[in-house]
Design a protein around this motif. Structure first.
Motif, PDB file in Angstrom:
ATOM      1  N   GLU A  49       0.701  -1.195   0.038  1.00 52.09           N
ATOM      2  CA  GLU A  49       0.088  -0.098   0.035  1.00 52.09           C
ATOM      3  C   GLU A  49       0.807   1.308   0.224  1.00 52.09           C
ATOM      4  O   GLU A  49       0.677   2.187  -0.721  1.00 52.09           O
ATOM      5  N   ILE A  50       1.964   1.320   0.956  1.00 52.22           N
ATOM      6  CA  ILE A  50       2.912   2.425   0.754  1.00 52.22           C
ATOM      7  C   ILE A  50       3.568   2.659  -0.589  1.00 52.22           C
ATOM      8  O   ILE A  50       3.674   3.660  -1.044  1.00 52.22           O
ATOM      9  N   GLU A  52       2.543   1.687  -3.529  1.00 48.52           N
ATOM     10  CA  GLU A  52       1.393   2.077  -4.662  1.00 48.52           C
ATOM     11  C   GLU A  52       1.326   3.666  -4.436  1.00 48.52           C
ATOM     12  O   GLU A  52       0.959   4.425  -5.514  1.00 48.52           O
ATOM     13  N   ASN A  53       1.077   4.210  -3.247  1.00 47.65           N
ATOM     14  CA  ASN A  53       0.920   5.670  -3.055  1.00 47.65           C
ATOM     15  C   ASN A  53       2.286   6.377  -3.467  1.00 47.65           C
ATOM     16  O   ASN A  53       1.922   7.447  -3.787  1.00 47.65           O
ATOM     17  N   GLN A  54       3.353   5.774  -3.113  1.00 53.00           N
ATOM     18  CA  GLN A  54       4.462   6.507  -3.312  1.00 53.00           C
ATOM     19  C   GLN A  54       5.658   5.426  -4.164  1.00 53.00           C
ATOM     20  O   GLN A  54       6.327   4.662  -3.297  1.00 53.00           O
ATOM     21  N   ARG A  84       7.728   5.488   7.155  1.00 50.67           N
ATOM     22  CA  ARG A  84       6.247   5.053   6.905  1.00 50.67           C
ATOM     23  C   ARG A  84       6.428   3.381   7.019  1.00 50.67           C
ATOM     24  O   ARG A  84       5.686   2.644   7.710  1.00 50.67           O
TER      25      ARG A  84
END
Length: 102
Positions: A49-50, A52-54, A84
Motif C-alpha cells: 500500500e505504501i 502504491e501511494n509513493q 512509513r
C-alpha cells in the motif's frame, strides 16, 4: 594442525562477512521484484500500500538481533517511505525461533 586454523578462519569469515538477513525485499517502480525470507501477510499488505501511494526503487532487509529486529534500507529508498515502513513494521510478527523463559 594447519587444517584446524584454516577451518577456523573460514568459519570466522562466514560468521562475520556474509550478509544473512531474515527478510530481503527488492522493489522496482513500487512493485515487489523479489522477496526472500518470511514476509508476514499483514506487513506485506501495508508495504504494498505504501509502495502504491509513493512508488520507489530499492530494497530493504530485516536482520534478527538479540534485542529485536533491525530494518536496513538501500540509499535509493526515500526517507519518508523508510519512516512509513518502520511505522508499520510488526515486531511481534518476527518472533524468534527459540523458546524464551519469562
Amino acid at each position: 594442525m594447519i587444517y584446524v586454523v584454516i577451518i577456523a578462519a573460514i568459519l570466522i569469515f562466514w560468521l562475520v562477512a556474509i550478509d544473512r538477513p531474515t527478510l530481503k525485499v527488492s522493489f522496482k517502480a513500487g512493485h515487489i521484484e523479489s522477496c526472500k525470507g518470511h514476509f508476514p501477510a499483514k506487513f506485506k499488505h501495508n508495504v504494498l500500500e505504501i509502495a502504491e501511494n509513493q512508488p520507489f526503487d530499492g530494497e530493504f532487509k530485516v536482520y534478527r538481533q538479540r534485542t529485536g529486529h533491525k530494518l536496513s534500507f538501500s540509499k535509493s529508498v526515500p526517507k519518508k517511505v523508510q519512516q512509513r515502513i518502520r511505522n508499520v513494521f510488526p515486531h511481534q510478527g518476527f518472533a524468534s525461533k527459540g523458546n524464551k523463559k519469562a
